[in-house]
Design an enzyme around this catalytic site. Structure first.
Site, mmCIF file in Angstrom:
data_model
loop_
_atom_site.group_PDB
_atom_site.id
_atom_site.type_symbol
_atom_site.label_atom_id
_atom_site.label_comp_id
_atom_site.label_asym_id
_atom_site.label_seq_id
_atom_site.Cartn_x
_atom_site.Cartn_y
_atom_site.Cartn_z
ATOM 1 N N HIS A 94 0.840 -1.207 0.000
ATOM 2 C CA HIS A 94 0.000 0.000 0.000
ATOM 3 C C HIS A 94 0.876 1.260 0.000
ATOM 4 C CE1 HIS A 94 -3.689 2.291 1.478
ATOM 5 N NE2 HIS A 94 -2.710 3.147 1.735
ATOM 6 N N GLU A 95 1.846 1.304 0.904
ATOM 7 C CA GLU A 95 2.688 2.498 1.013
ATOM 8 C C GLU A 95 3.621 2.624 -0.195
ATOM 9 O OE1 GLU A 95 1.784 4.550 3.152
ATOM 10 O OE2 GLU A 95 0.577 3.236 4.426
ATOM 11 N N HIS A 103 1.878 4.351 -2.905
ATOM 12 C CA HIS A 103 1.947 5.800 -2.651
ATOM 13 C C HIS A 103 3.291 6.371 -3.123
ATOM 14 C CE1 HIS A 103 -1.784 5.845 -0.691
ATOM 15 N NE2 HIS A 103 -1.425 5.726 0.562
#
Ligand SMILES: [Zn+2]
Length: 246
Positions: A146-147, A150
């Site tokens: 997820h990160e 980003h």
């Protein structure tokens, strides 16, 4: 008993995204962690009513430090393992590398978190993983992915920190692509994934949760509205994946 779902991450401003300093490994004083001292503390507390308050405080502070140290160690071991062996983490690391970024054990930090979130990303500080929030290595893998989505987005697009539509788009993409909503995913035919209603619901919920933690968002109605505004373009943008992974 149902556990409340933690947001994937929260506010990406420098104050909250900067990883706090790592706790020093505790200096162990055997007085405080033997069974007999646990026993006498509990006895004093619950049975005889005589509490040795300083002994108790030191004991529990030391237990917290020991716990923090072991949570962080486990998180770092899993981080290094995932960087080496997880297909999705390796893939994203390579894609971030193609855009000139380098994610590694030095800028993916494991820390204890108090907020209801499992990770965070900041352009200057890298990725933060909430060592005490992971249920297992798979959960940590989803959070890392997820990160890392980003990180990829920040290198690829001009992301404005205060632009709520941009932020909502990042959260939709990260939740769709990271595997957080894997259980809701159904492969349809070879190389084609089917966008199920479950997957969409899961991504909407996760993205809305992350948005709720941001200062510009008034309430869940506002968060839902922003997510809906950018939904179509962001949910279907699966770069750098050609299809939803796994
Ligand atoms: Zn996020």
């Amino acid at each position: 008993m149902s556990k409340q779902e933690d947001a994937p991450d929260g506010v990406p401003n420098s104050a909250s995204a900067k990883p706090p300093p790592k706790p020093e490994p505790p200096k162990l004083d055997p007085v405080y962690y033997t069974w007999s001292s646990t026993f006498s503390i509990l006895m004093g507390r619950y049975v005889t009513g005589n509490r040795d308050v300083p002994l108790e405080r030191n004991y529990f502070e030391e237990m917290d430090a020991i716990k923090a140290e072991s949570y962080c160690k486990r998180c770092e071991t899993n981080r290094d393992y995932l960087l080496q062996y997880s297909p999705i983490v390796k893939f994203l690391k390579d894609e971030v590398g193609k855009l000139g970024g380098d994610l590694n054990g030095k800028n993916i930090h494991c820390r204890m978190c108090t907020a209801e979130q499992s990770g965070g990303f900041h352009v200057d500080h890298g990725i933060m993983l909430c060592a005490n929030k992971f249920r297992n290595r798979g959960h940590q893998e989803d959070t890392m992915a997820h990160e890392m989505v980003h990180a990829w987005d920040h290198l690829k697009y001009k992301v404005e920190d205060n632009n709520l539509r941009h932020q909502a788009c990042l959260e939709i993409r990260a939740s769709t692509l990271s595997g957080e909503c894997r259980f809701a995913r159904e492969f349809f035919t070879k190389n084609q994934w089917r966008i199920t209603e479950q997957l969409q619901n899961c991504v909407r919920r996760r993205a809305t949760l992350s948005m709720l933690a941001r200062p510009g968002i008034k309430d869940d109605v506002h968060a839902t509205k922003v997510v809906n505004e950018v939904w179509d373009s962001c949910f279907h943008d699966t770069r750098p994946f050609d299809e939803i992974y796994r």
